[in-house]
Motif scaffolding. Structure first.
Motif, PDB file in Angstrom:
ATOM      1  N   THR A 146       2.241   9.304  -6.075  1.00 45.27           N
ATOM      2  CA  THR A 146       2.524  10.715  -5.770  1.00 45.27           C
ATOM      3  C   THR A 146       3.836  11.177  -6.380  1.00 45.27           C
ATOM      4  N   GLY A 147       4.726  10.233  -6.670  1.00 44.80           N
ATOM      5  CA  GLY A 147       6.048  10.624  -7.153  1.00 44.80           C
ATOM      6  C   GLY A 147       6.205  10.602  -8.653  1.00 44.80           C
ATOM      7  N   SER A 148       5.253  10.014  -9.382  1.00 44.05           N
ATOM      8  CA  SER A 148       5.395   9.920 -10.835  1.00 44.05           C
ATOM      9  C   SER A 148       4.046  10.116 -11.501  1.00 44.05           C
ATOM     10  N   LYS A 149       3.967  11.083 -12.397  1.00 40.05           N
ATOM     11  CA  LYS A 149       2.720  11.352 -13.100  1.00 40.05           C
ATOM     12  C   LYS A 149       2.471  10.355 -14.223  1.00 40.05           C
ATOM     13  N   SER A 150       3.533   9.601 -14.580  1.00 38.84           N
ATOM     14  CA  SER A 150       3.386   8.664 -15.693  1.00 38.84           C
ATOM     15  C   SER A 150       2.686   7.378 -15.283  1.00 38.84           C
TER      16      SER A 150
ATOM     17  N   LYS B 102       0.834  -1.205   0.000  1.00 37.38           N
ATOM     18  CA  LYS B 102       0.000   0.000   0.000  1.00 37.38           C
ATOM     19  C   LYS B 102       0.868   1.253   0.000  1.00 37.38           C
ATOM     20  N   THR B 103       1.904   1.252   0.846  1.00 39.84           N
ATOM     21  CA  THR B 103       2.804   2.410   0.913  1.00 39.84           C
ATOM     22  C   THR B 103       3.581   2.568  -0.383  1.00 39.84           C
ATOM     23  N   LEU B 104       4.034   1.448  -0.939  1.00 39.86           N
ATOM     24  CA  LEU B 104       4.789   1.486  -2.185  1.00 39.86           C
ATOM     25  C   LEU B 104       3.960   2.082  -3.316  1.00 39.86           C
ATOM     26  N   MET B 105       2.705   1.662  -3.443  1.00 44.03           N
ATOM     27  CA  MET B 105       1.838   2.172  -4.498  1.00 44.03           C
ATOM     28  C   MET B 105       1.524   3.649  -4.290  1.00 44.03           C
TER      29      MET B 105
END
Length: 208
Positions: free
Chosen positions: A197-201, A189-192
């Protein structure tokens, strides 16, 4: 042969190895089968299992269970084990106390699962914790764990099909990896959430 089992019974490392591990090595397998043969040959001559050989006997019984009882036995050994199993059954019929059964059960467990023996139902009169502590791992692998699995399987239709199989064809648990490669514990869950939040792609599901 007696000298071999005598020396092995005093070797702590040699006892711990079959007790704790499974070694797919022909030399190790040959050594274990030779030790087992020496023990049962002495039991056949003296009609008892000496205290000095009991730790080694238990270690071999644990190793045999871990291999799925795949260690080969000579015809004379098979006859001796059959005689021991018949003797155990007779002891139960005569109301033998638990202490009088231990040596024979240990010897029998080196060759096959006690759960599959004719006297298996009588073993159920005791709980695992009622047996000596050193004997409990062998009895767990050879009888109690299998009895628990059998009780669970009774509620499935497939069990009816298994009852038609020969004893040697019946499925049983086989050795599995006892240790997996170490990995740091992480949260999917944290990884996803971090990826979203860190990549718009990355296409992330939108909350309503």
């Amino acid at each position: 042969m007696p000298g071999l089992s005598e020396a092995a019974s005093e070797d702590k490392l040699l006892i711990l190895a079959p007790q704790k591990t499974l070694m797919p090595n022909p030399a190790m397998e040959e050594l274990v089968t030779l030790l087992r043969r020496a023990i049962i040959a002495e039991v056949a001559q003296t009609v008892e299992l000496r205290d000095e050989l009991q730790r080694l006997t238990l270690a071999i019984a644990q190793y045999a269970a871990r291999t799925g009882y795949a260690l080969a036995a000579e015809d004379d050994e098979e006859r001796l084990v059959s005689a021991i199993n018949d003797s155990i059954q007779a002891q139960f019929a005569l109301g033998e106390e638990q202490d009088g059964l231990i040596g024979s059960l240990m010897t029998s467990a080196m060759y096959g699962a006690l759960f599959h023996q004719p006297f298996a139902v009588q073993l159920g009169q005791w709980n695992l914790v009622d047996w000596p502590l050193a004997l409990q791992p062998v009895l767990a692998a050879s009888y109690y764990d299998r009895a628990e699995e059998e009780a669970i399987k009774q509620s499935f239709d497939e069990k009816a099909e298994e009852l038609c199989l020969d004893k040697t064809d019946a499925p049983q648990a086989w050795p599995s990896w006892s240790r997996l490669a170490y990995r740091t514990e992480s949260s999917l869950k944290t990884l996803m959430a971090n990826r979203c939040t860190g990549s718009k792609s990355v296409d992330c599901p939108h909350r309503p």
